[in-house]
Design an enzyme around this catalytic site. Structure first.
Site, PDB file in Angstrom:
ATOM      1  N   ALA A  54       0.830  -1.200   0.000  1.00 43.91           N
ATOM      2  CA  ALA A  54       0.000   0.000   0.000  1.00 43.91           C
ATOM      3  C   ALA A  54       0.867   1.253   0.000  1.00 43.91           C
ATOM      4  CB  ALA A  54      -0.917  -0.012   1.228  1.00 43.91           C
ATOM      5  N   CYS A  55       0.194   2.370  -0.206  1.00 41.52           N
ATOM      6  CA  CYS A  55       0.829   3.679  -0.190  1.00 41.52           C
ATOM      7  C   CYS A  55       1.702   3.844   1.051  1.00 41.52           C
ATOM      8  CB  CYS A  55      -0.265   4.744  -0.187  1.00 41.52           C
ATOM      9  SG  CYS A  55       0.328   6.421  -0.093  1.00 41.52           S
ATOM     10  N   PRO A  56       2.921   4.317   1.001  1.00 43.75           N
ATOM     11  CA  PRO A  56       3.595   4.905  -0.163  1.00 43.75           C
ATOM     12  C   PRO A  56       4.512   3.938  -0.903  1.00 43.75           C
ATOM     13  CG  PRO A  56       4.894   5.338   1.779  1.00 43.75           C
ATOM     14  CD  PRO A  56       3.749   4.440   2.206  1.00 43.75           C
ATOM     15  N   MET A  57       4.400   2.616  -0.630  1.00 42.12           N
ATOM     16  CA  MET A  57       5.380   1.671  -1.179  1.00 42.12           C
ATOM     17  C   MET A  57       5.475   1.607  -2.705  1.00 42.12           C
ATOM     18  SD  MET A  57       7.046   0.883   1.286  1.00 42.12           S
ATOM     19  CE  MET A  57       8.156  -0.169   0.374  1.00 42.12           C
TER      20      MET A  57
END
Lengths: 159, 76
Positions: free
Chosen positions: B14-17
């Protein structure tokens, strides 16, 4: 002089959810090749605390403060619906389910991405926090260093 | 079909990955080479579009199949 853009964040809050927002933005900005600074002050300093107990020489009031405040991001509570830590446990389960990166991992990743982590020394004194209690490879500074990083910055946030 | 020089699996993060991983992968490519990114985060389309534009890269194409979002980004 570098031509990179700059993002600076003041992390004032010591809540898990707010610290998570700050570190997600910091990692995102680093991925944009921004020079990123997070200036930790007041309760935000707890994000930089090591999780182990360290015996450091300090006064009674400082010791009590130290006991009452979370040791590191993983021990922080939620700003809303914490319910004595139950809400926090629930959020961590939900985060796992949705593959959200845990807050300790976000802090590690920020350091990997060369996000500059600064501890405000004035509020360290107020809360009785010593350098030995905080993470390695961080910087110690005051308001002038923060302004210095922000004055030609592009994004600045107070969380 | 666009030929890619490197494929990045950013699924199930998920964000920010997705954006952090894409940035790292892009560093290993030369200008003009194409990175293919696979993601499942529904925000990835807006995120990668904005990120590519800011960094001077070109988003050549994107698609979605079996809930996997695919992007082809040419390094600028």
């Amino acid at each position: 002089m570098s031509e990179n853009k700059k993002t600076t964040i003041v992390l004032f809050s010591g809540d898990y959810d707010k610290a998570m927002a700050a570190y997600i933005i910091a990692n995102g900005a680093a991925a944009y090749d921004h020079e990123v600074t997070i200036f930790h002050t007041f309760w935000g300093l707890n994000a930089l605390r090591k999780d182990e107990h360290l015996s450091v020489n300090k006064g009674l009031l400082e010791k009590i403060f130290g006991k009452m405040m979370p040791r590191g991001v993983d021990k922080m509570g939620l700003s809303k619906m914490n319910y004595l830590g139950m809400g926090k446990k629930m959020i961590k389960n939900v985060m796992k389910k949705h593959n959200a990166t845990s807050l300790p991992d976000l802090v590690d990743m920020a350091q990997e991405q060369d996000v500059k982590l600064i501890a405000c020394t004035m509020t360290m004194d107020l809360l009785g926090l010593k350098k030995e209690e905080l993470l390695d490879h961080i910087e110690y500074a005051g308001v002038a260093a923060y302004i210095g990083d922000s004055e030609d910055g592009n994004i600045t946030l107070f969380i | 079909m666009i030929e890619s020089d490197k494929v990045l699996d950013a699924t199930n993060v998920a964000c920010p990955m997705p954006i952090v991983k894409t940035k790292k992968a892009m560093q290993e490519l030369n200008s003009g080479e194409v990175l293919e990114v696979h993601a499942t985060d529904q925000g990835a389309k807006s995120d990668l579009t904005a990120w590519a534009k800011s960094g001077g890269h070109e988003l050549l194409e994107d698609s979605e199949e079996d809930q996997i979002l695919k992007f082809w980004i040419k390094k600028g």
